[in-house]
Design a protein around this motif. Structure first.
Motif, PDB file in Angstrom:
ATOM      1  N   UNK A   1      35.486  -0.986  43.004  1.00 42.59           N
ATOM      2  CA  UNK A   1      34.329  -0.263  42.458  1.00 42.59           C
ATOM      3  C   UNK A   1      34.522   1.244  42.572  1.00 42.59           C
ATOM      4  N   UNK A   2      35.095   1.687  43.694  1.00 46.42           N
ATOM      5  CA  UNK A   2      35.353   3.112  43.874  1.00 46.42           C
ATOM      6  C   UNK A   2      36.380   3.592  42.853  1.00 46.42           C
ATOM      7  N   UNK A   3      37.396   2.795  42.604  1.00 44.98           N
ATOM      8  CA  UNK A   3      38.425   3.151  41.623  1.00 44.98           C
ATOM      9  C   UNK A   3      37.829   3.246  40.220  1.00 44.98           C
ATOM     10  N   UNK A   4      36.952   2.314  39.874  1.00 47.46           N
ATOM     11  CA  UNK A   4      36.315   2.342  38.555  1.00 47.46           C
ATOM     12  C   UNK A   4      35.440   3.584  38.414  1.00 47.46           C
ATOM     13  N   UNK A   5      34.697   3.932  39.463  1.00 48.41           N
ATOM     14  CA  UNK A   5      33.839   5.114  39.413  1.00 48.41           C
ATOM     15  C   UNK A   5      34.674   6.386  39.266  1.00 48.41           C
ATOM     16  N   UNK A   6      35.802   6.461  39.984  1.00 53.87           N
ATOM     17  CA  UNK A   6      36.679   7.626  39.855  1.00 53.87           C
ATOM     18  C   UNK A   6      37.279   7.704  38.457  1.00 53.87           C
ATOM     19  N   UNK A   7      37.604   6.565  37.891  1.00 55.03           N
ATOM     20  CA  UNK A   7      38.182   6.537  36.548  1.00 55.03           C
ATOM     21  C   UNK A   7      37.167   7.031  35.511  1.00 55.03           C
ATOM     22  N   UNK A   8      35.905   6.690  35.703  1.00 54.02           N
ATOM     23  CA  UNK A   8      34.867   7.122  34.769  1.00 54.02           C
ATOM     24  C   UNK A   8      34.655   8.632  34.824  1.00 54.02           C
ATOM     25  N   UNK A   9      34.769   9.231  35.994  1.00 56.02           N
ATOM     26  CA  UNK A   9      34.526  10.665  36.132  1.00 56.02           C
ATOM     27  C   UNK A   9      35.805  11.492  35.981  1.00 56.02           C
TER      28      UNK A   9
END
Length: 102
Positions: free
Chosen positions: A62-70
């Motif tokens: 989830x942290x990786x997905x959030x970083x990818x979005x930003x």
């Protein structure tokens, strides 16, 4: 018979083994291997640890997905900042790239 002297005990910093050294001959007389405690005390503890790892993997994902979005927004802000610096100082040469250092 040789004269009995007290042995020097040294602990190895790498493997935590104990070496008993004779100061007269400077030789290792006795070696005691470090006993490692068992990694898993019982099966139930191993199962509980496995259940916890699934949650940690999910959090990391989830942290990786959030970083990818930003990531796109971060790159845009970095570009805007560098463009602002370049416009303020048009006389300065461009910054060195990684391939320029070779």
């Amino acid at each position: 018979m040789a004269k009995s002297t007290e042995l020097i005990t040294v602990t190895c910093p790498c493997c935590q083994a104990k070496l008993h050294i004779d100061p007269e001959t400077e030789a290792v007389i006795r070696f005691e291997e470090h006993v490692k405690p068992p990694s898993i005390a019982d099966l139930e503890a191993a199962v509980e640890r496995q259940k916890g790892e699934a949650g940690r993997r999910e959090d990391a994902f989830k942290k990786s997905v959030a970083e990818h979005k930003t990531h796109h927004d971060v790159l845009n802000k970095k570009f805007d900042e560098m463009l602002k610096i370049a416009r303020e100082n048009p006389d300065e040469p461009p910054p060195k790239r990684d391939i320029d250092f070779d």
